[in-house]
Motif scaffolding. Structure first.
Motif, PDB file in Angstrom:
ATOM      1  N   GLU A  34     -48.606-114.157  42.245  1.00 23.36           N
ATOM      2  CA  GLU A  34     -48.703-114.026  40.784  1.00 23.36           C
ATOM      3  C   GLU A  34     -47.886-115.102  40.086  1.00 23.36           C
ATOM      4  O   GLU A  34     -48.320-115.661  39.080  1.00 23.36           O
ATOM      5  N   GLN A  35     -46.703-115.417  40.603  1.00 22.16           N
ATOM      6  CA  GLN A  35     -45.863-116.443  39.994  1.00 22.16           C
ATOM      7  C   GLN A  35     -46.498-117.829  40.092  1.00 22.16           C
ATOM      8  O   GLN A  35     -46.203-118.700  39.289  1.00 22.16           O
ATOM      9  N   CYS A  36     -47.351-118.010  41.085  1.00 18.44           N
ATOM     10  CA  CYS A  36     -48.055-119.284  41.268  1.00 18.44           C
ATOM     11  C   CYS A  36     -49.414-119.264  40.561  1.00 18.44           C
ATOM     12  O   CYS A  36     -50.321-120.034  40.906  1.00 18.44           O
ATOM     13  N   ASP A  37     -49.567-118.369  39.594  1.00 23.01           N
ATOM     14  CA  ASP A  37     -50.804-118.239  38.817  1.00 23.01           C
ATOM     15  C   ASP A  37     -52.020-118.020  39.710  1.00 23.01           C
ATOM     16  O   ASP A  37     -53.086-118.596  39.477  1.00 23.01           O
ATOM     17  N   ARG A  38     -51.825-117.218  40.752  1.00 26.68           N
ATOM     18  CA  ARG A  38     -52.893-116.821  41.686  1.00 26.68           C
ATOM     19  C   ARG A  38     -53.526-118.033  42.382  1.00 26.68           C
ATOM     20  O   ARG A  38     -54.703-118.028  42.712  1.00 26.68           O
ATOM     21  N   ASN A  39     -52.735-119.051  42.623  1.00 21.86           N
ATOM     22  CA  ASN A  39     -53.177-120.252  43.321  1.00 21.86           C
ATOM     23  C   ASN A  39     -52.799-120.086  44.798  1.00 21.86           C
ATOM     24  O   ASN A  39     -51.622-120.113  45.156  1.00 21.86           O
ATOM     25  N   VAL A  40     -53.800-119.906  45.654  1.00 20.24           N
ATOM     26  CA  VAL A  40     -53.564-119.632  47.065  1.00 20.24           C
ATOM     27  C   VAL A  40     -52.865-120.804  47.758  1.00 20.24           C
ATOM     28  O   VAL A  40     -51.918-120.616  48.522  1.00 20.24           O
TER      29      VAL A  40
END
Length: 182
Positions: A152-158
């Motif tokens: 979530e902190q990575c804006d949902r970037n896998v």
């Protein structure tokens, strides 16, 4: 309750959490235990409640929509030195626990904490450790929640999440596709 775990002459309790359902449920449970509860869903509401009169007890969520719960801990400690403060968080970390205690929190609990755990933390005096929880989170659940928080902190970037967690991207994708462990 035993002699060392009684509500004092001032039963005022400030509950601060941005999860409305949790806030309402905890508020009802704490009122049944004899506290006079004031609710706040944000840092701004909590500051207004502190201006109206600093409570003897407080339960404060660490992460709020409009700021950090540690700001409220600091403000309450300035307004009332004898306040008993418990900091709650869904994302427990040693660094935040240490920061909360240094700022004046009495105790630090990870969610999900029930009303009995919170009451015990608010009212216990002395250096005795509370009993272990009846149903603690499993290590798999804690790992899964940590991964979800970083995701979530990575804006949902896998890809970015995998890089920060030092994981292979495909392994992370498999973990994210599964349901949360119990």
């Amino acid at each position: 309750m035993t002699a060392n775990t009684e509500i004092g002459s001032d039963p005022s309790l400030l509950l601060v959490d941005d999860d409305e359902i949790f806030l309402n449920r905890l508020s009802r449970a704490m009122e049944k235990r004899g506290f006079a509860v004031t609710r706040a869903a944000s840092v701004a509401e909590a500051r207004a409640a502190l201006r109206a009169g600093p409570p003897a007890y407080a339960v404060i969520d660490l992460r709020l929509e409009d700021g950090n719960g540690l700001d409220i801990v600091d403000a309450l400690r300035d307004a009332r030195e004898d306040a008993r403060i418990v900091v709650l968080t869904g994302y427990g970390a040693i660094a935040t626990a240490v920061a909360a205690v240094k700022m004046g929190a009495t105790d630090y609990l990870s969610k999900p904490a029930d009303a009995d755990d919170i009451t015990h933390a608010l009212l216990s005096r002395g250096a005795t450790l509370p009993p272990p929880p009846e149903a603690p989170m499993s290590a798999d659940r804690i790992r899964w929640e940590h991964i979800q928080r970083v995701y979530e902190q990575c804006d949902r970037n896998v890809s970015e999440t995998a890089r920060r967690l030092h994981m292979h991207r495909r392994t992370l994708q498999r973990i994210l596709a599964k349901r949360s462990p119990r």
